[in-house]
Design a protein around this motif. Structure first.
Motif, short mmCIF file in Angstrom:
data_model
loop_
_atom_site.label_atom_id
_atom_site.label_comp_id
_atom_site.label_asym_id
_atom_site.label_seq_id
_atom_site.Cartn_x
_atom_site.Cartn_y
_atom_site.Cartn_z
N SER A 1 0.15 14.10 -9.07
CA SER A 1 0.62 15.45 -8.77
C SER A 1 1.72 15.95 -9.69
CB SER A 1 1.12 15.52 -7.33
OG SER A 1 2.25 14.68 -7.17
N SER A 2 2.23 15.13 -10.57
CA SER A 2 3.38 15.57 -11.36
C SER A 2 3.06 16.77 -12.26
CB SER A 2 3.93 14.41 -12.18
OG SER A 2 2.95 13.92 -13.06
N TYR B 1 8.18 16.59 -6.63
CA TYR B 1 8.20 17.25 -5.31
C TYR B 1 7.38 16.49 -4.26
CZ TYR B 1 7.30 20.76 -1.73
OH TYR B 1 7.19 21.42 -0.53
N TYR B 2 6.11 16.21 -4.55
CA TYR B 2 5.25 15.53 -3.58
C TYR B 2 5.65 14.06 -3.41
CZ TYR B 2 2.25 19.57 -3.31
OH TYR B 2 1.77 20.83 -3.08
N PHE B 3 6.17 13.46 -4.47
CA PHE B 3 6.63 12.08 -4.39
C PHE B 3 7.80 11.96 -3.40
CE2 PHE B 3 9.47 8.71 -6.11
CZ PHE B 3 8.64 7.63 -5.89
N VAL B 4 8.77 12.85 -3.51
CA VAL B 4 9.92 12.84 -2.60
C VAL B 4 9.47 13.15 -1.18
CG1 VAL B 4 12.09 14.01 -2.04
CG2 VAL B 4 11.61 13.36 -4.40
N LYS B 5 8.56 14.10 -1.05
CA LYS B 5 8.03 14.44 0.26
C LYS B 5 7.35 13.22 0.91
CE LYS B 5 5.56 18.33 2.28
NZ LYS B 5 4.80 19.53 2.02
N GLN B 6 6.59 12.48 0.12
CA GLN B 6 5.93 11.27 0.60
C GLN B 6 6.95 10.21 1.01
OE1 GLN B 6 2.87 10.72 1.34
NE2 GLN B 6 2.86 8.52 1.62
N LEU B 7 8.01 10.05 0.24
CA LEU B 7 9.04 9.06 0.57
C LEU B 7 9.74 9.41 1.89
CD1 LEU B 7 10.69 8.25 -2.88
CD2 LEU B 7 9.01 6.91 -1.60
N SER C 1 1.12 24.63 -11.69
CA SER C 1 0.52 25.60 -10.78
C SER C 1 1.44 26.08 -9.66
CB SER C 1 -0.76 25.02 -10.17
OG SER C 1 -0.43 23.92 -9.34
N GLN C 2 2.38 25.27 -9.25
CA GLN C 2 3.18 25.65 -8.09
C GLN C 2 4.64 25.92 -8.41
OE1 GLN C 2 2.46 22.63 -5.18
NE2 GLN C 2 0.27 23.02 -5.13
N TYR D 1 0.82 -1.21 0.00
CA TYR D 1 0.00 0.00 0.00
C TYR D 1 0.85 1.26 0.00
CZ TYR D 1 -4.21 -2.77 0.87
OH TYR D 1 -5.24 -3.66 0.76
N ALA D 2 1.97 1.25 0.70
CA ALA D 2 2.86 2.41 0.73
C ALA D 2 3.45 2.66 -0.66
CB ALA D 2 3.97 2.21 1.76
N ILE D 3 3.86 1.59 -1.32
CA ILE D 3 4.42 1.73 -2.68
C ILE D 3 3.34 2.21 -3.64
CG2 ILE D 3 5.36 0.43 -4.64
CD1 ILE D 3 6.82 -1.33 -2.52
N PHE D 4 2.18 1.56 -3.59
CA PHE D 4 1.08 1.94 -4.47
C PHE D 4 0.66 3.39 -4.23
CE2 PHE D 4 -3.52 2.04 -5.47
CZ PHE D 4 -3.44 1.76 -6.83
N GLY D 5 0.55 3.79 -2.96
CA GLY D 5 0.18 5.17 -2.63
C GLY D 5 1.19 6.18 -3.14
N SER D 6 2.46 5.85 -3.01
CA SER D 6 3.51 6.76 -3.49
C SER D 6 3.45 6.92 -5.01
CB SER D 6 4.89 6.23 -3.08
OG SER D 6 5.00 6.19 -1.69
N ILE D 7 3.21 5.81 -5.70
CA ILE D 7 3.08 5.88 -7.16
C ILE D 7 1.86 6.72 -7.55
CG2 ILE D 7 2.58 4.52 -9.24
CD1 ILE D 7 4.29 2.27 -7.93
N MET D 8 0.76 6.55 -6.82
CA MET D 8 -0.44 7.35 -7.10
C MET D 8 -0.19 8.83 -6.84
SD MET D 8 -2.50 5.20 -8.31
CE MET D 8 -4.00 6.14 -8.38
#
Length: 165
Positions: free
Chosen positions: A31-32, A45-51, A38-39, A19-26
């Protein structure tokens, strides 16, 4: 350490990792484009933050793994007081996000105490009810005290108003 890991529920641990891997991929796929357009931050950015948050969570989980559950009762009063203070503090210091004043802006990340309160309430109720059953407590009112604490925390979450948590 080997003994602790051998006692772990491997099915549950495997599902958590999946689930952690799947959530990170999602998070990365969702968000890419948004982050670039927009930002003005890199697409990852959000992927690294999640990791980073996952690594911190796994580290804390490994620490908790070595605390025997019989010792949780010593931490419960501090956890309840801490979560209560964090939830009360939101009324003054909370950051308003999407119409809800349920976050602390710590600079490098936002903290949502309502999410922590869920885990703390589970530990609190488990320790409390275990003690009451072990002592063969007959006073019904004592069984309602954890429910009242949970109700108070629920009230603190609802006044934010955060109906999702």
């Amino acid at each position: 350490m080997k003994k602790k890991l051998s006692q772990m529920d491997l099915g549950l641990f495997s599902l958590t990792i999946i689930y952690a891997i799947f959530g990170s991929i999602m998070i990365y796929s969702a968000s890419s484009i948004l982050t670039v357009l927009s930002q003005g931050v890199p697409s990852y950015y959000y992927f690294v933050k999640q990791l980073i948050i996952l690594a911190i969570g796994m580290g804390l989980g490994m620490i908790v793994l070595f605390i025997p559950t019989s010792k949780y009762k010593y931490f419960v009063p501090f956890l309840i007081a801490g979560i209560g203070a964090l939830l009360l503090g939101l009324t003054v210091y909370g950051k308003i996000k999407n119409g809800t004043q349920g976050w602390y802006d710590l600079g490098f990340f936002n903290l949502q105490p309502a999410e922590l309160a869920k885990s703390v309430m589970i530990i609190y109720m488990a320790c409390n009810y275990y003690h009451l059953i072990k002592a063969k407590e007959r006073m019904f009112f004592k069984y309602l005290i954890p429910v009242m604490v949970g109700g108070f925390f629920t009230f603190l979450v609802l006044i934010q108003p955060d109906f999702g948590s």
